[in-house]
Structure formats: structure tokens, C-alpha cells
Design a protein around this motif. Structure first.
Motif, PDB file in Angstrom:
ATOM      1  N   SER A 202      -8.648  41.421  50.165  1.00  0.00           N
ATOM      2  CA  SER A 202      -9.714  41.067  49.208  1.00  0.00           C
ATOM      3  C   SER A 202     -10.302  42.307  48.555  1.00  0.00           C
ATOM      4  CB  SER A 202     -10.822  40.288  49.913  1.00  0.00           C
ATOM      5  OG  SER A 202     -10.360  39.064  50.415  1.00  0.00           O
ATOM      6  N   LEU A 203     -10.537  43.358  49.341  1.00  0.00           N
ATOM      7  CA  LEU A 203     -11.123  44.589  48.799  1.00  0.00           C
ATOM      8  C   LEU A 203     -10.182  45.270  47.816  1.00  0.00           C
ATOM      9  CD1 LEU A 203     -12.823  46.039  51.984  1.00  0.00           C
ATOM     10  CD2 LEU A 203     -13.984  45.394  49.887  1.00  0.00           C
ATOM     11  N   TRP A 204      -8.902  45.364  48.179  1.00  0.00           N
ATOM     12  CA  TRP A 204      -7.938  46.003  47.280  1.00  0.00           C
ATOM     13  C   TRP A 204      -7.820  45.233  45.968  1.00  0.00           C
ATOM     14  CZ3 TRP A 204      -5.250  50.555  47.528  1.00  0.00           C
ATOM     15  CH2 TRP A 204      -5.342  51.264  48.717  1.00  0.00           C
ATOM     16  N   LEU A 205      -7.796  43.906  46.052  1.00  0.00           N
ATOM     17  CA  LEU A 205      -7.639  43.101  44.837  1.00  0.00           C
ATOM     18  C   LEU A 205      -8.908  43.102  43.993  1.00  0.00           C
ATOM     19  CD1 LEU A 205      -5.558  40.063  46.149  1.00  0.00           C
ATOM     20  CD2 LEU A 205      -4.808  41.930  44.660  1.00  0.00           C
TER      21      LEU A 205
ATOM     22  N   ARG B  34     -13.866  61.153  79.125  1.00  0.00           N
ATOM     23  CA  ARG B  34     -12.414  61.309  79.227  1.00  0.00           C
ATOM     24  C   ARG B  34     -11.665  60.017  78.917  1.00  0.00           C
ATOM     25  NH1 ARG B  34      -9.556  65.212  83.726  1.00  0.00           N
ATOM     26  NH2 ARG B  34      -7.384  64.859  83.137  1.00  0.00           N
ATOM     27  N   LYS B  35     -12.293  59.082  78.248  1.00  0.00           N
ATOM     28  CA  LYS B  35     -11.616  57.854  77.831  1.00  0.00           C
ATOM     29  C   LYS B  35     -11.499  57.869  76.310  1.00  0.00           C
ATOM     30  CE  LYS B  35     -13.458  55.146  81.684  1.00  0.00           C
ATOM     31  NZ  LYS B  35     -14.327  53.994  82.055  1.00  0.00           N
ATOM     32  N   PRO B  36     -10.290  58.002  75.789  1.00  0.00           N
ATOM     33  CA  PRO B  36     -10.160  58.045  74.325  1.00  0.00           C
ATOM     34  C   PRO B  36     -10.486  56.695  73.694  1.00  0.00           C
ATOM     35  CG  PRO B  36      -8.003  57.937  75.352  1.00  0.00           C
ATOM     36  CD  PRO B  36      -8.992  58.117  76.470  1.00  0.00           C
ATOM     37  N   ILE B  37     -10.918  56.739  72.458  1.00  0.00           N
ATOM     38  CA  ILE B  37     -11.125  55.513  71.689  1.00  0.00           C
ATOM     39  C   ILE B  37      -9.793  55.128  71.062  1.00  0.00           C
ATOM     40  CG2 ILE B  37     -12.252  54.537  69.668  1.00  0.00           C
ATOM     41  CD1 ILE B  37     -14.604  56.369  70.172  1.00  0.00           C
ATOM     42  N   ASP B  38      -9.305  53.964  71.394  1.00  0.00           N
ATOM     43  CA  ASP B  38      -8.002  53.507  70.892  1.00  0.00           C
ATOM     44  C   ASP B  38      -8.228  52.538  69.726  1.00  0.00           C
ATOM     45  OD1 ASP B  38      -5.167  53.422  70.963  1.00  0.00           O
ATOM     46  OD2 ASP B  38      -5.269  51.461  71.928  1.00  0.00           O
ATOM     47  N   LEU B  39      -7.652  52.838  68.590  1.00  0.00           N
ATOM     48  CA  LEU B  39      -7.820  51.990  67.410  1.00  0.00           C
ATOM     49  C   LEU B  39      -6.918  50.771  67.500  1.00  0.00           C
ATOM     50  CD1 LEU B  39      -8.065  54.619  64.533  1.00  0.00           C
ATOM     51  CD2 LEU B  39      -9.841  53.779  66.074  1.00  0.00           C
ATOM     52  N   LYS B  40      -7.435  49.639  67.020  1.00  0.00           N
ATOM     53  CA  LYS B  40      -6.736  48.365  67.148  1.00  0.00           C
ATOM     54  C   LYS B  40      -6.046  47.985  65.842  1.00  0.00           C
ATOM     55  CE  LYS B  40      -8.456  48.013  71.273  1.00  0.00           C
ATOM     56  NZ  LYS B  40      -7.585  48.350  72.424  1.00  0.00           N
ATOM     57  N   PRO B  41      -4.970  47.191  65.909  1.00  0.00           N
ATOM     58  CA  PRO B  41      -4.322  46.700  64.683  1.00  0.00           C
ATOM     59  C   PRO B  41      -5.168  45.631  64.002  1.00  0.00           C
ATOM     60  CG  PRO B  41      -3.268  45.754  66.617  1.00  0.00           C
ATOM     61  CD  PRO B  41      -4.261  46.765  67.130  1.00  0.00           C
ATOM     62  N   LEU B  42      -4.691  45.164  62.863  1.00  0.00           N
ATOM     63  CA  LEU B  42      -5.414  44.153  62.086  1.00  0.00           C
ATOM     64  C   LEU B  42      -5.365  42.794  62.768  1.00  0.00           C
ATOM     65  CD1 LEU B  42      -4.018  45.042  58.557  1.00  0.00           C
ATOM     66  CD2 LEU B  42      -6.383  45.344  59.278  1.00  0.00           C
ATOM     67  N   SER B  43      -6.417  42.023  62.514  1.00  0.00           N
ATOM     68  CA  SER B  43      -6.456  40.617  62.925  1.00  0.00           C
ATOM     69  C   SER B  43      -6.321  39.758  61.664  1.00  0.00           C
ATOM     70  CB  SER B  43      -7.772  40.306  63.626  1.00  0.00           C
ATOM     71  OG  SER B  43      -8.853  40.448  62.703  1.00  0.00           O
ATOM     72  N   GLY B  44      -6.323  38.447  61.847  1.00  0.00           N
ATOM     73  CA  GLY B  44      -6.267  37.561  60.689  1.00  0.00           C
ATOM     74  C   GLY B  44      -7.453  37.758  59.767  1.00  0.00           C
ATOM     75  N   ASP B  45      -8.657  37.899  60.348  1.00  0.00           N
ATOM     76  CA  ASP B  45      -9.855  38.113  59.522  1.00  0.00           C
ATOM     77  C   ASP B  45      -9.801  39.441  58.783  1.00  0.00           C
ATOM     78  OD1 ASP B  45     -10.981  35.716  60.247  1.00  0.00           O
ATOM     79  OD2 ASP B  45     -12.143  36.559  61.907  1.00  0.00           O
ATOM     80  N   SER B  46      -9.394  40.506  59.477  1.00  0.00           N
ATOM     81  CA  SER B  46      -9.435  41.828  58.853  1.00  0.00           C
ATOM     82  C   SER B  46      -8.375  41.998  57.773  1.00  0.00           C
ATOM     83  CB  SER B  46      -9.331  42.930  59.910  1.00  0.00           C
ATOM     84  OG  SER B  46      -8.196  42.756  60.721  1.00  0.00           O
ATOM     85  N   ILE B  47      -7.217  41.323  57.904  1.00  0.00           N
ATOM     86  CA  ILE B  47      -6.223  41.448  56.845  1.00  0.00           C
ATOM     87  C   ILE B  47      -6.689  40.730  55.586  1.00  0.00           C
ATOM     88  CG2 ILE B  47      -4.829  39.435  57.497  1.00  0.00           C
ATOM     89  CD1 ILE B  47      -2.355  41.009  56.679  1.00  0.00           C
ATOM     90  N   VAL B  48      -7.384  39.611  55.747  1.00  0.00           N
ATOM     91  CA  VAL B  48      -7.952  38.915  54.577  1.00  0.00           C
ATOM     92  C   VAL B  48      -8.996  39.794  53.904  1.00  0.00           C
ATOM     93  CG1 VAL B  48      -9.393  36.959  53.863  1.00  0.00           C
ATOM     94  CG2 VAL B  48      -7.455  36.591  55.408  1.00  0.00           C
ATOM     95  N   GLU B  49      -9.846  40.433  54.713  1.00  0.00           N
ATOM     96  CA  GLU B  49     -10.879  41.306  54.154  1.00  0.00           C
ATOM     97  C   GLU B  49     -10.258  42.512  53.469  1.00  0.00           C
ATOM     98  OE1 GLU B  49     -15.070  43.419  55.596  1.00  0.00           O
ATOM     99  OE2 GLU B  49     -13.781  42.393  57.036  1.00  0.00           O
ATOM    100  N   LEU B  50      -9.216  43.082  54.075  1.00  0.00           N
ATOM    101  CA  LEU B  50      -8.538  44.251  53.509  1.00  0.00           C
ATOM    102  C   LEU B  50      -7.938  43.918  52.146  1.00  0.00           C
ATOM    103  CD1 LEU B  50      -7.362  47.177  53.959  1.00  0.00           C
ATOM    104  CD2 LEU B  50      -5.326  46.026  54.857  1.00  0.00           C
TER     105      LEU B  50
ATOM    106  N   PRO C 171     -10.254  35.083  44.960  1.00  0.00           N
ATOM    107  CA  PRO C 171     -10.227  36.536  45.226  1.00  0.00           C
ATOM    108  C   PRO C 171      -8.903  37.066  45.749  1.00  0.00           C
ATOM    109  CG  PRO C 171     -12.263  35.579  46.051  1.00  0.00           C
ATOM    110  CD  PRO C 171     -11.388  34.426  45.654  1.00  0.00           C
ATOM    111  N   LEU C 172      -8.067  36.213  46.372  1.00  0.00           N
ATOM    112  CA  LEU C 172      -6.817  36.695  46.976  1.00  0.00           C
ATOM    113  C   LEU C 172      -5.598  36.473  46.083  1.00  0.00           C
ATOM    114  CD1 LEU C 172      -7.385  35.414  50.623  1.00  0.00           C
ATOM    115  CD2 LEU C 172      -7.508  37.771  49.833  1.00  0.00           C
ATOM    116  N   TYR C 173      -5.772  35.916  44.907  1.00  0.00           N
ATOM    117  CA  TYR C 173      -4.643  35.625  44.022  1.00  0.00           C
ATOM    118  C   TYR C 173      -3.841  36.900  43.736  1.00  0.00           C
ATOM    119  CZ  TYR C 173      -2.070  33.828  39.993  1.00  0.00           C
ATOM    120  OH  TYR C 173      -1.073  33.424  39.126  1.00  0.00           O
ATOM    121  N   PRO C 174      -2.512  36.884  43.842  1.00  0.00           N
ATOM    122  CA  PRO C 174      -1.605  35.729  43.950  1.00  0.00           C
ATOM    123  C   PRO C 174      -1.259  35.324  45.391  1.00  0.00           C
ATOM    124  CG  PRO C 174      -0.322  37.697  43.561  1.00  0.00           C
ATOM    125  CD  PRO C 174      -1.762  38.134  43.569  1.00  0.00           C
ATOM    126  N   PHE C 175      -1.958  35.894  46.382  1.00  0.00           N
ATOM    127  CA  PHE C 175      -1.713  35.514  47.772  1.00  0.00           C
ATOM    128  C   PHE C 175      -2.544  34.269  48.119  1.00  0.00           C
ATOM    129  CE2 PHE C 175      -1.409  40.254  47.767  1.00  0.00           C
ATOM    130  CZ  PHE C 175      -0.036  40.354  47.967  1.00  0.00           C
TER     131      PHE C 175
END
Length: 662
Positions: free
Chosen positions: A362-365, A344-360, A379-383
Motif C-alpha cells: 500500500s505504501l509503495w503504491l 547478550r541476546k541479539p534482536i532478530d528481525l522477523k519476516p513479513l506477515s499477511g498484514d505487513s505485506i499489505v501495508e508495505l 489502494p492495492l490496484y492492480p493487486f
């Protein structure tokens, strides 16, 4: 291994200026669940997907019937990545196997009074999607059942793959029919020797999904839809006329029977997504989230008391407030059944962290640059990484991060050529380099239509002369307009558009129908409209279709084609990849003109020299030959050989199914 050299910065910057991969990237739709998907950050909310796969292993391996059905509630705010998570689960199951996947987007449930019937349709539709073995999930189940039937005859019978059975099924079935025997009756009889408590009609319908000719009708029946009597007779399935309320009353029993059969071979993961959607309430006033919660409870209790071989995992996705204020306070044990695995405890999804936004990012680019064969400076150009990490401290949702990327994916300097024609040439070159895949496939029919329509629009006011590649002549042919086909209610989009013009002083109105469809009924629907010159006010009908897409002589459309060409002066113009590709490229430039700092007039004017010489457009405008190339028509002899294969020998034993594995 050496790193590839960095691409010229001008090429990279031009690619950035002409396409933004982050536009609308944060909005995930149902097709992203079933289709290719999108770049996934495996570490983002990995604990949630790991929990789901642990639950799958529990229901698969537990000997206890109490553990064969479990459930998980997943909560998250809008944009955090709920549907991303489901997509990750689905695509991993497609790659690795291990469970069947059912996706129930609750926004599609338009009548909550029929929620069980609508879920039966969801179940049938999801199992029609491709599974881990490259065929429909239905066909994976049907193949396993057929192989059990073979083993009941001979324990040493070879095990056939689903694709092998699909390839052979219609051929063997036709052979048996020619000998007044029923392959389906024999298969179902053999399977029922091993499982006598199975609904024989549901069993029969699932086995029919192995037939390339009958699978669509079997799936319709499994979803609860009524069939034409002729189709039901062929399948040997009951087909009584029922109201929607009748189907709702029967749906739960059908769902249980289907899940009992399917889960015998693999666990089933059922995902109820977006239960917070504001659909119309039921007749007794229950809102969507409570209706779905009650459905999950009913499924849990019904399935727990039935025979589930490998188990069922039910995921229910909702907003945190929906769980706290609505679902968790439902009396009668419903919350326990919605989140059983996590007590009876739902799994709550978390927002992005600094590491995960860089990884996100990088994958799109990476996907953006790889598809263009470009290597950026980093890999992150132009960011810049520091910029992304700083922004990531704001506890962003995935949607917010991708929206920010869309707004900031740009460079400061202007690298596009100053001359408009040079910008057009650059745009056309870039579009020509893109990999489109098999754009002659029927799923791209509308793209072909749009490209052809645009091509004719650029020719308005021009006079064409000369010969086509097939030797037909163009004599002072002038395109005056490209219009929609009326009446729309009768046409229903089958004749895609009408080209109006003059050849010398003679007016022509050409109805153009692109029909890349594989199914004879679809081709026929377009063709019978194409020959109705009076109703649709055309002087000539033009079928546009690849030469390789044969029209069988037993299709109604073959008769329509003969009438079109030999009686009405119409034609079949063959669709060739190299001819339509240039038009698709031009249409793409027109569609993206603002990215290349071009206006509508400039794109049309610069396109005219290319469209005036396009062989496909010229062939449509030229006088038809009045002949049908018989090589493009599938002959009676070939059709007869397929339906009655001479390679299959007669057998006296009506129960011998060895033909399927010989």
C-alpha cells in the motif's frame, strides 16, 4: 472530506505499463540511509527500532558512567530489512532530533589493517550529513560550542541557531582579519574556559565547519586526511606528513576526542552494517566480522572510561549464523560488549506477515500514484488484498515480497495506442508531467549531459538553418557525429563530449562541457581543459552553465573564460530550465522506450522535429558572439563588500564576539 474521484482506468493502466515502482526496490543502498529513503512500514520489526530508541534514552538520562555506552546486536537473514531498519532510525532522528547518527557500511572498509583510521573517516563523513536542524551534524555541534563561548563572555548573550552562525561566520571572520584579529583564536579561548581538557585542535576544526569557505577543509582534517600546507595554515591546524600506519595509530585517540565532544550535546548512534562482508583479512588472518567485533569492544571500553555527556549507542548488524558461529563464541567478553543493552541476546528481525505485506505494498503504491496525480480503484490496484495475504503466509523477506511485486505489477489488457507515433506522444506527455525537482542543481549535471548528448545524436545527418534566439545565425550547419573526448586520461570526463560537423564546407569540432558546479576549483578543472584545443582536438569550446551560477573574478576559471571567449572563439551558452527540460523528457522516453513498445530508431526519428528547433542545441551549434555578458560575472565590488562588509563596525575589544549576534 470527500474522496477524490477515481482516475480514468486508461490513465492508470498506462502508468502501470510505463513504469514499475518495484524494480530493484528490495535492494537498499547506503544512499537510502542518508537520502530520501523509501516507504517504510512502521509496524514491521517495530520492537527492534523501539528498543534502539529506549537505549538512546537510557544513555541520555542515566547518571551512571557504566550506562553511558551501550550496544545492541541485530541479526536477520538477507533481505529481511536490516538496512531498512537503520534507515527508519536515521530518518526519525533527522525529523525529530534526539541523537546524532553515524553509519558505518563495512563493505567500504577495504583495508582491515587500518580499521580505526577508516572508522575515523566514517565518523567525519557521517557527521557531515544533514541533521535535525537543517545543517551538517558537525555544524550543530560547532554552534552549541560557539554559544557556550558566548555565554562564557556574557551569561545573557542570545543563543544563535546553527544556520544563523553559518550565515554570519565568514562575514565576521573577514572583518576581524581586516583588523589583524583572529576570530577563531578568540572563540577557542572562550570555549576552553569552560572545558579545559578538550583537544584544542579538534575543537578548532569543528568550529571551522561553521565557515562556508573552510568547512570542507576542516572536515578533511577531522577525517585524518592531510591538507595542503596553505589550507592548514589558514585553519591553524597541524599538518605533519604521516603514513597510513601513523594515522591508524592515532585514530583511536582522535575518535575518542571527537565522540567526547559530540556526545556532550547529544547521544551518538553508531551503526556497523554488513559486518559479514568478505573483505580482505588482516595481516594476521582475522576476517571482517572479528575485526569489527574487536573494534566495537575497543570503542566500548575506551569510551566507557571517558567523559560522555549524553552517551553512545553502538548497533552491529549481522546474519544470525555470524552471531552464533563466530561472534558469540569470541572469548574475553566481546559478545557482552556487542549486545550489552539486551544482555547478550541479539534482536532478530522477523519476516513479513499477511498484514505487513499489505501495508508495505500500500505504501509503495501510494507514492507511485500520488506522484502521478492518479486515484486508483482501490489502494492495492492492480493487486488484490486476498492475493497478497495468501502470498504473505510464506514468511517472506522484504526483498522477496518486493521482487514478487515487481514480477506481477502488470495488467492483462493492452491499453497503449497501436500507432507508434501516438505511443511516442503519450510517453513524452507522461515524462513531461513528472516532477523532477531542481534539475539545474549541480547534482543533476550528468543528467543534463546525457540529455544534451542524446539531443545532438538525433540531429546527426540533419542540416540546420536560420537564427537562434540570441540572433546568431545557422548557415547550412550539419551534425555528422557525437564522440567521446580523447585522451580520456587527460580529460577525465570534464569535456563531456564532442560534436563534429560542418558549417557550409568548414569543419567544426565543438567540445561541450556542462559545469553546473558551485565550487571554483571544479569549474576551473573543466575550464582549463576546455581551452586546450590542441590536446583535445577541438575547434571550439562551449561552456554550458546557468546564467545565475556566477563565475567570480577571483576564480582561475574567470581568466579561462576570458581566454575561451575573447581569444579562442569559444562561448558560454546559458542553460535555461525550459530548454533543457524538453531534452530531458526526450532522453527519458529513449531510456524507457521498451516500456512504451518503441525501438531506438522510432524514438530518434520522432524526436528530430523537437530537437531541430530546440533553442539550446541551436545556440551551441551557432557561431559565438565573442562577448561576455558582464552581468553574469560576480564583480569585484560585490566580492569586496562580502569579504569586508561595511555594515560591521570596528571594535576595540578583541574578545568581544558581539558581532556574531548583532
Amino acid at each position: 472530506m470527500e474522496n477524490p474521484p477515481i482516475s480514468p482506468i486508461e490513465d492508470i493502466n498506462t502508468a502501470i505499463q510505463t513504469h514499475n515502482p518495484f524494480t530493484n526496490a528490495g535492494i537498499v543502498k547506503e544512499q537510502d540511509i542518508w537520502g530520501k529513503g523509501f516507504p517504510d512500514v512502521p509496524t514491521l520489526n517495530a520492537y527492534a527500532s523501539d528498543t534502539v530508541f529506549q537505549a538512546i534514552e537510557l544513555v541520555r538520562n542515566s547518571p551512571s558512567s557504566q550506562d553511558k555506552v551501550t550496544s545492541i546486536a541485530i541479526t536477520a537473514q538477507y533481505g529481511v530489512g536490516k538496512t531498512h531498519l537503520l534507515s527508519r532510525i536515521r530518518h526519525r532522528l533527522e525529523r525529530e532530533g534526539g541523537a546524532f547518527f553515524v553509519y558505518a557500511g563495512v563493505n567500504n572498509y577495504t583495508d582491515l589493517n587500518l580499521v580505526k583510521y577508516q572508522f575515523q573517516q566514517t565518523l567525519a563523513d557521517s557527521l557531515s550529513k544533514t541533521g535535525s536542524q537543517g545543517v551538517m551534524q558537525w555544524q550543530e555541534v560547532a554552534a552549541a560550542m560557539a554559544n557556550e563561548g558566548f555565554k562564557a563572555i556574557n551569561p545573557n548573550a542570545p543563543t544563535l541557531s546553527p544556520q544563523e552562525l553559518v550565515n554570519r561566520f565568514d562575514k565576521v571572520s573577514a572583518s576581524w582579519s581586516a583588523k589583524n584579529k583572529s576570530l577563531m583564536n578568540t572563540l577557542t579561548k572562550q570555549f576552553l574556559r569552560t572545558k579545559s581538557n578538550v583537544d584544542p585542535y579538534i575543537l578548532r576544526a569543528i568550529l571551522w565547519t561553521l565557515s562556508e569557505t573552510q568547512a570542507s577543509f576542516a572536515r578533511q582534517w577531522l577525517s585524518g586526511h592531510e591538507l595542503a600546507n596553505s589550507n592548514a595554515d589558514i585553519l591553524g591546524l597541524p599538518n605533519p606528513i604521516k603514513t597510513s600506519q601513523d594515522r591508524e595509530a592515532e585514530a583511536l585517540k582522535n575518535i575518542q576526542q571527537i565522540l567526547n565532544l559530540v556526545s556532550y550535546y547529544n547521544p551518538v548512534v553508531i551503526c556497523f552494517d554488513e559486518i559479514d562482508v568478505k573483505n580482505n583479512s588482516t595481516d594476521d588472518g582475522l576476517p571482517t566480522e572479528l575485526v569489527i567485533a574487536n573494534l566495537v569492544k575497543i570503542l566500548h571500553d575506551t569510551l566507557e572510561n571517558s567523559e560522555l555527556g549524553r552517551g553512545v549507542v553502538i548497533l552491529t548488524v549481522m546474519m544470525p549464523d555470524t552471531w552464533e558461529d563466530k561472534v558469540n563464541i569470541i572469548p574475553g567478553g566481546t559478545p557482552d560488549r556487542i549486545s550489552k543493552y539486551t544482555q547478550r541476546k541479539p534482536i532478530d528481525l522477523k519476516p513479513l506477515s499477511g498484514d505487513s505485506i499489505v501495508e508495505l505494498v500500500s505504501l509503495w503504491l501510494k507514492e507511485f500514484y500520488d506522484t502521478r496525480n492518479l486515484t486508483p480503484p482501490h489502494p492495492l490496484y492492480p493487486f488484490e488484498e486476498s492475493e497478497l495475504r495468501k502470498y504473505g503466509k510464506n514468511k517472506l523477506t522484504v526483498r522477496e515480497a518486493l521482487k514478487w511485486c515487481a514480477e506481477n505489477f502488470k495488467i492483462d489488457e493492452d491499453t497503449l495506442p497501436k500507432d507508434p507515433f501516438e505511443r511516442f506522444e503519450l510517453a513524452f506527455k507522461k515524462e513531461s508531467e513528472l516532477e523532477l525537482g531542481d534539475y539545474l542543481d549541480e547534482k543533476h549535471n550528468s543528467l543534463i549531459v546525457d540529455a544534451l548528448r542524446f539531443g545532438f545524436q538525433t540531429l546527426k545527418g540533419q542540416t540546420l538553418e536560420g537564427e537562434t534566439e540570441t540572433g546568431e545565425t545557422l548557415k547550412e550547419v550539419k551534425v555528422e557525429d557525437v564522440t567521446e573526448v580523447e585522451p580520456k586520461s587527460k580529460n577525465q570526463g570534464w569535456i563531456n563530449f564532442k560534436v563534429i560537423g560542418k558549417e557550409k564546407d568548414k569543419i567544426f569540432k565543438i567540445g561541450v562541457a556542462v559545469l553546473q558546479h558551485s565550487h571554483g576549483l571544479s569549474v576551473g578543472a573543466g575550464m582549463w581543459r576546455l581551452i586546450d584545443y590542441k590536446k583535445f582536438d577541438i575547434t571550439r569550446g562551449c561552456l554550458v552553465r546557468s546564467k545565475e551560477k556566477t563565475i567570480r573574478k577571483n576564480w582561475d576559471s574567470f581568466g579561462y573564460l576570458n581566454k575561451l571567449v575573447q581569444e579562442l572563439g569559444g562561448e558560454w551558452v546559458y542553460l535555461k530550465a525550459e530548454e533543457i527540460r524538453s531534452l530531458i523528457n526526450l532522453y527519458s522516453v529513449y531510456h524507457k522506450r521498451e516500456l512504451y513498445q518503441l525501438n531506438e530508431h522510432q524514438v530518434i526519428e520522432f524526436s528530430k522535429p523537437l530537437t531541430a528547433e530546440n533553442a539550446l542545441l541551436r545556440e551551441i551549434l551557432s557561431d559565438p558572439s565573442g562577448e561576455i555578458d558582464e552581468e553574469t560575472i560576480e564583480g569585484d565590488e560585490l566580492l569586496n563588500d562580502f569579504l569586508n562588509p561595511s555594515s560591521i563596525e570596528d571594535t576595540d575589544d578583541s574578545d568581544d564576539l558581539a558581532e556574531l549576534f548583532n
